[in-house]
Design an enzyme around this catalytic site. Structure first.
Site, PDB file in Angstrom:
ATOM      1  N   ASP A  83      -6.087   2.353  -3.306  1.00 24.13           N
ATOM      2  CA  ASP A  83      -7.333   2.291  -2.539  1.00 24.13           C
ATOM      3  C   ASP A  83      -7.555   3.518  -1.651  1.00 24.13           C
ATOM      4  O   ASP A  83      -8.638   3.710  -1.123  1.00 24.13           O
ATOM      5  CB  ASP A  83      -7.447   0.982  -1.733  1.00 24.13           C
ATOM      6  CG  ASP A  83      -6.280   0.749  -0.799  1.00 24.13           C
ATOM      7  OD1 ASP A  83      -5.358   1.582  -0.773  1.00 24.13           O
ATOM      8  OD2 ASP A  83      -6.290  -0.280  -0.093  1.00 24.13           O
ATOM      9  N   ARG A  84      -6.520   4.348  -1.493  1.00 26.18           N
ATOM     10  CA  ARG A  84      -6.697   5.559  -0.682  1.00 26.18           C
ATOM     11  C   ARG A  84      -6.876   6.788  -1.564  1.00 26.18           C
ATOM     12  O   ARG A  84      -6.463   6.780  -2.728  1.00 26.18           O
ATOM     13  CB  ARG A  84      -5.470   5.806   0.197  1.00 26.18           C
ATOM     14  CG  ARG A  84      -5.246   4.743   1.217  1.00 26.18           C
ATOM     15  CD  ARG A  84      -4.103   5.116   2.129  1.00 26.18           C
ATOM     16  NE  ARG A  84      -3.928   4.077   3.122  1.00 26.18           N
ATOM     17  CZ  ARG A  84      -3.375   4.253   4.319  1.00 26.18           C
ATOM     18  NH1 ARG A  84      -2.912   5.448   4.656  1.00 26.18           N
ATOM     19  NH2 ARG A  84      -3.262   3.261   5.152  1.00 26.18           N
ATOM     20  N   ASP A 118      -2.898   6.291  -3.309  1.00 22.81           N
ATOM     21  CA  ASP A 118      -1.714   5.671  -2.696  1.00 22.81           C
ATOM     22  C   ASP A 118      -1.102   4.575  -3.575  1.00 22.81           C
ATOM     23  O   ASP A 118      -1.512   4.392  -4.728  1.00 22.81           O
ATOM     24  CB  ASP A 118      -2.057   5.131  -1.304  1.00 22.81           C
ATOM     25  CG  ASP A 118      -2.932   3.889  -1.373  1.00 22.81           C
ATOM     26  OD1 ASP A 118      -3.667   3.741  -2.364  1.00 22.81           O
ATOM     27  OD2 ASP A 118      -2.864   3.068  -0.441  1.00 22.81           O
ATOM     28  N   LYS A 143     -11.673  -0.356  -0.238  1.00 17.52           N
ATOM     29  CA  LYS A 143     -11.780   1.089  -0.400  1.00 17.52           C
ATOM     30  C   LYS A 143     -11.241   1.429  -1.785  1.00 17.52           C
ATOM     31  O   LYS A 143     -10.530   0.637  -2.387  1.00 17.52           O
ATOM     32  CB  LYS A 143     -11.043   1.820   0.710  1.00 17.52           C
ATOM     33  CG  LYS A 143      -9.580   1.471   0.913  1.00 17.52           C
ATOM     34  CD  LYS A 143      -9.095   2.144   2.198  1.00 17.52           C
ATOM     35  CE  LYS A 143      -7.605   1.971   2.419  1.00 17.52           C
ATOM     36  NZ  LYS A 143      -7.267   0.721   3.127  1.00 17.52           N
ATOM     37  N   ASP A 170      -1.325   1.341  -3.864  1.00 19.58           N
ATOM     38  CA  ASP A 170      -2.184   0.337  -4.510  1.00 19.58           C
ATOM     39  C   ASP A 170      -3.541   0.886  -4.919  1.00 19.58           C
ATOM     40  O   ASP A 170      -4.420   0.122  -5.335  1.00 19.58           O
ATOM     41  CB  ASP A 170      -2.351  -0.882  -3.591  1.00 19.58           C
ATOM     42  CG  ASP A 170      -3.009  -0.533  -2.258  1.00 19.58           C
ATOM     43  OD1 ASP A 170      -2.829   0.607  -1.788  1.00 19.58           O
ATOM     44  OD2 ASP A 170      -3.697  -1.404  -1.688  1.00 19.58           O
ATOM     45  N   SER A 179       0.800  -1.218   0.000  1.00 21.41           N
ATOM     46  CA  SER A 179       0.000   0.000   0.000  1.00 21.41           C
ATOM     47  C   SER A 179       0.840   1.278   0.000  1.00 21.41           C
ATOM     48  O   SER A 179       1.607   1.508  -0.927  1.00 21.41           O
ATOM     49  CB  SER A 179      -0.958  -0.043   1.188  1.00 21.41           C
ATOM     50  OG  SER A 179      -1.878   0.994   1.105  1.00 21.41           O
ATOM     51  N   HIS A 180       0.719   2.065   1.055  1.00 24.42           N
ATOM     52  CA  HIS A 180       1.377   3.365   1.106  1.00 24.42           C
ATOM     53  C   HIS A 180       2.815   3.268   1.611  1.00 24.42           C
ATOM     54  O   HIS A 180       3.509   4.275   1.677  1.00 24.42           O
ATOM     55  CB  HIS A 180       0.582   4.279   2.025  1.00 24.42           C
ATOM     56  CG  HIS A 180       0.362   3.650   3.372  1.00 24.42           C
ATOM     57  ND1 HIS A 180      -0.502   2.602   3.535  1.00 24.42           N
ATOM     58  CD2 HIS A 180       0.930   3.867   4.559  1.00 24.42           C
ATOM     59  CE1 HIS A 180      -0.470   2.207   4.799  1.00 24.42           C
ATOM     60  NE2 HIS A 180       0.400   2.965   5.450  1.00 24.42           N
TER      61      HIS A 180
HETATM   62  C1  VG1 Z   1      -3.692   1.613   8.305  1.00 24.19           C
HETATM   63  C2  VG1 Z   1      -4.899   2.508   8.472  1.00 24.19           C
HETATM   64  C3  VG1 Z   1      -6.173   1.709   8.258  1.00 24.19           C
HETATM   65  C4  VG1 Z   1      -6.122   1.046   6.873  1.00 24.19           C
HETATM   66  C5  VG1 Z   1      -4.855   0.217   6.739  1.00 24.19           C
HETATM   67  C6  VG1 Z   1      -4.682  -0.362   5.361  1.00 24.19           C
HETATM   68  O1  VG1 Z   1      -3.708   0.587   9.273  1.00 24.19           O
HETATM   69  O2  VG1 Z   1      -4.905   3.108   9.734  1.00 24.19           O
HETATM   70  O3  VG1 Z   1      -7.279   2.550   8.386  1.00 24.19           O
HETATM   71  O4  VG1 Z   1      -7.235   0.221   6.685  1.00 24.19           O
HETATM   72  O5  VG1 Z   1      -3.709   1.032   7.012  1.00 24.19           O
HETATM   73  O6  VG1 Z   1      -4.707   0.636   4.387  1.00 24.19           O
HETATM   74  P1  VG1 Z   1      -2.869   0.648  10.635  1.00 24.19           P
HETATM   75  O7  VG1 Z   1      -3.104  -0.662  11.307  1.00 24.19           O
HETATM   76  O8  VG1 Z   1      -1.449   0.876  10.248  1.00 24.19           O
HETATM   77  O9  VG1 Z   1      -3.415   1.796  11.393  1.00 24.19           O
HETATM   78  V1  VG1 Z   1      -3.892   0.391   2.948  1.00 24.19           V
HETATM   79  O10 VG1 Z   1      -4.189   1.625   1.957  1.00 24.19           O
HETATM   80  O11 VG1 Z   1      -2.498  -0.064   3.540  1.00 24.19           O
HETATM   81  O12 VG1 Z   1      -4.470  -1.123   2.319  1.00 24.19           O
HETATM   82 CO    CO Z   2      -3.595   1.253   0.099  1.00 27.24          CO
END
Ligand code: VG1
Ligand code: CO
Length: 544
Positions: free
Chosen positions: A282-283, A278, A377, A280, A113-114
């Site tokens: 989804d954000r 982001d 998302k 992937d 992801s990010h």
């Molecule tokens: C974070 C965010 C959460 C989100 C998750 C995955 O998790 O706070 O809201 O669903 O990332 O997002 P954490 O446990 O680090 O707070 V993504 O865009 O990584 O799939």
């Molecule tokens: Co993501």
């Protein structure tokens, strides 16, 4: 056909977090590390033989190598067919869309992801079930349990598949179909939004937008949708060519990491609308000219305006937000007269609500918004939702938000992250907080009195499953809240997240800087949790 059964030893650390298993690339490159986890996924599933699996990732470093391994393992484990995105690329929302459209058994999404990518960056792997959404906890727990006892994995000895060439080939008796990464997703978007109206807005000459893909996966999707289909001028999408290391950046759409876009929107004669997504896809981050929309407000505004967007005009069944997300959307739900669900952090908790048609829209404070169109998302979906609202209302982003606050009041909101904290120290902080919970009720801190405090526990209203210890929350009598939890997506040490929220009904007080509006709560958080003492950090590393 030569299936190899390879002996292996379990790794102790393959516990999926908030969103799959995330580790440094170098960890995934250790002998058998990826294979063990993939076999643990397959061993935790039943009845997939002969069925379809969707595979794709955000294109980060190690994506292609991992996909070749997964294809050979899927063949050796008797999947019937794999659909893989061209070049191995599928955004997370596109993967969800493709699983659903093809009634696949499930999907494997490769992404951190990010988190930054590249040889020294992070990699990740996540399993999604047949509804297109992240595996629920009972599945991820089974995968983890299996990873601790695994002794062998199955892999076919076969040549690599050409991932760049669209079309069908065989890996043993399994069919591999390399599909266009964008088409199905773009069609789905067109079915939800008023593309004619958005086209008109983007070609009228009086409205300009800028979409920053941060060198990550949405580049091709954004080019196809905004520039080709919706007529926005070339150059509307910036950083639109996906790179294996995201250009060395942090593909996280917030005011800190998407600073190029922020500079454009806050510059002289900036565009009317800005957005970023982001790693992937989804954000999302939504900006107006010199104006930032918090993700929690964005969810509330999307809910309040859903009636003017074709895919949602027949009404919302309900809405859902993660517990730390601000209560702005709750006010909209109460106003419309629909249910609002509060879930633990992570999209996997929304799946049952969406499947059971209890919620239509979902969102998280962490720049995540989505709906029942898929089970993830969806960054570009949120951007299109905003464009649809802007096209119909013919007001600026700022005007729309200000009017929303006027109607519903403003939920001031901020998240403070303390990153790379020593794990033991972070755990001590949470343990200490938990021990304080029984003493807090009724306590007065300056003008704040504690109404209630707990460690959030969630009972899924559909299947009754219980998820405990999802974050310590302290609620005050005036509706303000502070929430503490540890991140489940980091790969280095621990990250403490502090979520702050206060409610301001009076429009005369809606123009404050959130850090200022929340200043007393910020001080109070340190007083109660002794953040400074436990983490050793003077101040947060990231504020969003
Ligand atoms: C974070 C965010 C959460 C989100 C998750 C995955 O998790 O706070 O809201 O669903 O990332 O997002 P954490 O446990 O680090 O707070 V993504 O865009 O990584 O799939
Ligand atoms: Co993501």
């Amino acid at each position: 056909m030569n299936i190899k059964i390879v002996s292996t030893q379990p790794f102790a650390d393959q516990k999926p977090g908030t969103s799959g298993l995330r580790k440094r690339v170098t960890v995934f490159q250790e002998l058998h590390y990826l294979e063990n986890f993939v076999q643990s996924i397959f061993d935790s599933l039943e009845g997939y033989q002969g069925q379809t699996l969707v595979v794709g990732g955000d294109g980060r470093y190690y994506n292609r190598q991992a996909i070749q391994t997964i294809l050979k393992m899927a063949a050796a484990n008797e999947f019937g067919r794999v659909l893989v995105g061209q070049g191995g690329v599928l955004s997370t929302p596109a993967a969800s869309c493709i699983i659903r459209k093809n009634q696949a058994f499930g999907g494997i999404i490769l992404s951190a992801s990010h988190n930054p990518g590249g040889p020294e960056g992070d990699f990740g792997i996540k399993y999604n079930i047949s509804n297109g959404g992240p595996a629920p906890e009972k599945v991820t727990e089974a995968i983890y349990a299996r990873s601790k006892t695994i002794t062998a994995y199955r892999i076919l000895e076969a040549a690599d598949v050409n991932l760049d060439q669209l079309g069908t080939s065989q890996v043993g008796s399994m069919t591999v179909q390399v599909i266009d990464s964008v088409t199905d997703y773009a069609q789905l978007m067109e079915s939800l939004f008023d593309f004619d109206r958005i086209h008109h807005l983007l070609t009228s000459g009086s409205f300009r937008m800028c979409m920053d893909s941060l060198h990550a996966v949405t580049g091709p999707y954004a080019h196809a949708i905004f520039e080709q289909r919706l007529g926005a001028p070339a150059g509307t999408v910036i950083n639109g060519i996906p790179l294996e290391d995201f250009g060395g950046g942090h593909p996280d759409p917030n005011l800190v990491y998407a600073h190029e876009l922020v500079d454009i929107l806050y510059g002289e004669q900036g565009p009317d609308f800005g957005a970023a997504s982001d790693g992937d896809g989804d954000r999302n981050m939504i900006l107006g000219r010199k104006f930032f929309v918090t993700p929690s407000d964005s969810l509330a505004i999307i809910a309040a305006n859903a009636n003017i967007v074709p895919g949602y005009s027949s009404g919302l069944a309900g809405v859902a937000r993660s517990m730390p997300t601000s209560q702005a959307v709750d006010r909209v739900a109460a106003h419309i007269g629909i249910d609002c669900y509060e879930t633990p952090t992570g999209w996997k908790f929304f799946g049952n609500l969406l499947d059971a048609n209890k919620a239509t829209l979902c969102g998280e404070e962490s720049f995540g918004t989505g709906s029942n169109h898929i089970r993830e998302k969806d960054g570009l979906w949120a951007v299109l939702f905003w464009l649809n609202i802007l096209a119909v209302r013919q007001q600026s982003v700022e005007q729309i938000v200000q009017e929303h606050w006027k109607t519903y009041g403003r939920n001031y909101y901020s998240r403070h992250d303390y990153e790379e904290v020593d794990t033991e120290r972070a755990n001590n902080l949470i343990t200490n907080l938990r021990s304080l919970i029984p003493t807090l009720k009724g306590k007065q801190f300056g003008r704040y009195q504690v109404e209630y405090s707990d460690d959030f526990s969630y009972t899924d209203p559909v299947d009754g499953s219980v998820s405990q210890k999802q974050g310590v929350r302290i609620l005050f009598t005036d509706g303000s809240r502070i929430v503490f939890r540890l991140s489940g997506t980091g790969t280095q040490g621990a990250t403490l997240r502090l979520y702050l929220e206060s409610y301001e009904p009076d429009p005369a007080n809606h123009a404050l800087d959130p850090q200022q509006a929340l200043a007393t709560l910020i001080t109070l958080s340190d007083e109660i949790a002794q953040i400074h003492h436990f983490t050793g950090l003077e101040k947060p590393t990231v504020i969003t």
